[in-house]
Design an enzyme around this catalytic site. Structure first.
Site, short mmCIF file in Angstrom:
data_model
loop_
_atom_site.label_atom_id
_atom_site.label_comp_id
_atom_site.label_asym_id
_atom_site.label_seq_id
_atom_site.Cartn_x
_atom_site.Cartn_y
_atom_site.Cartn_z
N LYS A 226 0.85 -1.20 0.00
CA LYS A 226 0.00 0.00 0.00
C LYS A 226 0.88 1.24 0.00
O LYS A 226 1.89 1.30 0.71
CB LYS A 226 -0.90 -0.04 1.24
N SER B 65 -9.40 1.45 3.22
CA SER B 65 -8.64 2.26 2.30
C SER B 65 -7.62 1.47 1.48
O SER B 65 -7.06 1.98 0.53
CB SER B 65 -7.92 3.37 3.08
N SER C 298 -9.64 -0.53 7.35
CA SER C 298 -9.09 -0.35 6.02
C SER C 298 -8.46 -1.60 5.41
O SER C 298 -8.24 -1.66 4.20
CB SER C 298 -8.03 0.77 6.03
#
Length: 601
Positions: free
Chosen positions: A74, A148, A172
């Protein structure tokens, strides 16, 4: 290698048979091209450099558990040689070093291949708050990808990489895992270093792991975990050895009256079905009032904790507010409403709620909740960019505030064909307990992960992969009464790190008695003649916890040497012979559990 299954175990088998990691990296880039989804990655490793890193691994090294395994990261986690943006162009910088968690995975042989898209500054559960293209949900393109950690989830679900790193502050790592039909492991706070991670809420941030199988997630976790002296939030929370799933355990679930689904009958039906699967695995479902959990959840975005997000982007908001996504700016901008007084009020209220919640979990082994109460389409978010995000956090926002760990396990699709999953939760430091149940549920769920169509993951060989035997720093203890799984005193083992090893019997030289008094308890006595085999469970307890455990055992019971049916000897509960005079001989009942069932106690 073309279109072959990519899991940690399958790749290790290929490498052991002579496969070249350069072929795997080439296949990764081919799959990225084939996916034709510009929203998955924000940046990719240079192909030539990635191939060179694979070549530099040399000959296959089975001692490096992730040797040659590609993974994605990420883009709020640093990877040397690739920019970090947190999905904000103005934030972009070039880190000189890997984040600690990335460095540990590289040391285990893993190969990072790119940085994935996210809700800007990890603020959101929808996966669309990004100035880059929005990643397409791998299973149902009309759905949001979830955030996310949107790009990480989609990359794994499409079979591009076996696992990816995300982060999880409010869900997330769990929400996108559930929406893309993959496993999402949210470790305990502090178990994985956050050095080299762009903060969202520093006191609550966790690096999460998204994977196609529970086995893969656990292997990655064990390599990445460990205290980091440079990270003030890091803790000594080792993954711990896995045990076998005990025959019976207590599973806390939201009571019917505190189980919102916002009118989504398919989601409700799927969760009810999944609870039945868990019950079939031995779970005793214990309904709990979840309103205290939901009140904790409201503190995260409706209380002063939003100010913690503000600390990260305050300078950017002051100097270049247009750099932030409009929704991200609106969410974080609420921080200026709160004072230090508000913060302390919320801290005090959280302490009260945490004590109340934990008191209610004293004899609960694991919790099970829906990952999300409903699903949202991209068109839903176009109409309302805020409320759906709040709804998605119903069963996730409270977890880190309560210092819990979580595991998303995909389950068979809903009646409408859309992805379904269940989230398992436990107190911080009990990640191994979640994984023990998650492995069993994954096998029972019996469906292909992600959008790969590769078939059901093969059942892990627990003994080979995880060593389901007592470790040198543990003591095997045979229990025959209320300390057995699902019974009232089992928590005296599990709360001290005990793990289930097996159900077995003693040798045929014992008799079992129901001792007088309350509470009801058995007495196991060795006899010279007239004995029989008595059912027992073997639990493994850390040696450091044995003294405290012994201190709570009242006479006439104590720990002695118990002979098993295999003629092995382990420590176990025995009763002084004088105490069974006049006691009820229940040997013929078939063990303590059977006696309780037959007597109605």
């Amino acid at each position: 290698m073309r279109d072959a299954p990519f899991t940690v175990d399958s790749l290790r088998a290929e490498y052991a048979a002579g496969a070249d990691p350069r072929e795997v990296i080439a296949e990764v880039f081919r799959r990225i091209d084939t996916a034709s989804d510009p929203g998955i990655f924000i940046s990719l490793a240079d192909r030539a450099a990635a191939l060179a890193e694979a070549e530099a691994l040399g000959d296959f090294d089975p001692e490096r558990p992730l040797w040659g395994v590609p993974f994605a990261v990420k883009d709020n986690i640093d990877v040397a040689g690739l920019p970090t943006t947190a999905a904000c162009h103005a934030w972009r910088f070039e880190p000189e070093d890997d984040a600690v968690v990335v460095a540990r995975l590289r040391a285990a042989g893993a190969l990072p291949i790119g940085k994935t898209n996210l809700d800007q500054f990890a603020t959101g559960l929808v996966g669309i708050r990004t100035p880059w293209p929005v990643p397409r949900n791998a299973v149902a393109p009309e759905l949001i990808p979830g955030g996310s950690s949107s790009g990480s989830a989609v990359a794994v679900a499409r079979g591009i990489v076996p696992f990816a790193l995300g982060t999880d502050t409010a869900g997330s790592g769990r929400v996108p895992a559930g929406l893309n039909n993959i496993v999402g492991l949210k470790p305990s706070l502090g178990a994985l270093s956050t050095s080299g991670v762009v903060p969202a809420c520093r006191s609550l941030d966790v690096v999460s792991i998204l994977a196609l199988t529970a086995t893969d997630a656990w292997q990655v976790f064990t390599e990445a975990a460990g205290r980091d002296p440079a990270d003030p939030w890091s803790r000594e929370r080792p993954p711990g050895p896995l045990g076998r799933l005990p025959p019976s355990f207590k599973l806390g679930v939201p009571a019917t009256g505190s189980r919102p689904f916002f009118g989504d009958s398919c989601q409700e039906q799927a969760f009810t079905r999944d609870l039945a699967s868990l019950a079939a695995l031995g779970a005793e479902l214990v309904p709990l009032d979840f309103e205290p959990y939901f009140e904790v959840a409201r503190l995260l975005y409706e209380g002063a904790w939003v100010a913690e997000r503000h600390t990260v982007v305050e300078n950017l908001l002051n100097t270049d507010p247009a750099a932030l996504h409009p929704v991200t700016k609106a969410v974080i901008g609420k921080a200026t409403r709160f004072s230090a007084t508000d913060a302390f009020r919320d801290i005090y209220r959280l302490a009260e709620l945490r004590r109340h919640v934990y008191d209610g979990l004293s004899d609960i082994d694991v919790l099970a909740v829906p990952t999300t109460p409903t699903l949202f389409k991209l068109t839903d978010l176009a109409r309302d960019p805020l409320v759906p995000n709040t709804v998605l956090g119903t069963y996730t926002n409270f977890v880190n505030l309560l210092d819990m760990c979580g595991l998303v396990v995909p389950t068979p699709p809903r009646k409408d064909g859309l992805p379904a999953s269940v989230t398992l939760l436990a107190k911080g430091g009990q990640d191994h307990r979640l994984m023990t149940l998650g492995l069993a549920l994954e096998q029972r769920s019996d469906h292909a992960p992600g959008a790969t169509g590769w078939g059901v993951p093969s059942a892990p060989d627990l003994d080979a992969n995880f060593g389901i035997t007592p470790h040198p720093d543990e003591l095997a203890i045979a229990v025959c009464g209320a300390h057995m799984s699902g019974l009232p005193l089992n928590h005296e083992l599990t709360s001290r790190g005990g793990r289930f090893i097996q159900a077995t019997t003693t040798g045929d030289c014992y008799r079992l008695y129901a001792l007088p008094g309350s509470p009801a308890r058995p007495g196991l006595v060795r006899v010279q003649e007239g004995g029989t085999a008595v059912p027992v469970e073997i639990w493994s307890l850390p040696r450091a916890a044995v003294g405290d455990f012994l201190h709570g055992i009242p006479p006439p019971l104590g720990l002695g040497n118990v002979r098993l049916g295999t003629d092995e000897h382990v420590k176990g509960f025995l009763c002084e012979t004088h105490a069974v005079e006049g006691a009820l001989d229940i040997t013929a009942s078939g063990g303590w559990r059977a006696y309780l069932s037959g007597s109605g106690i």
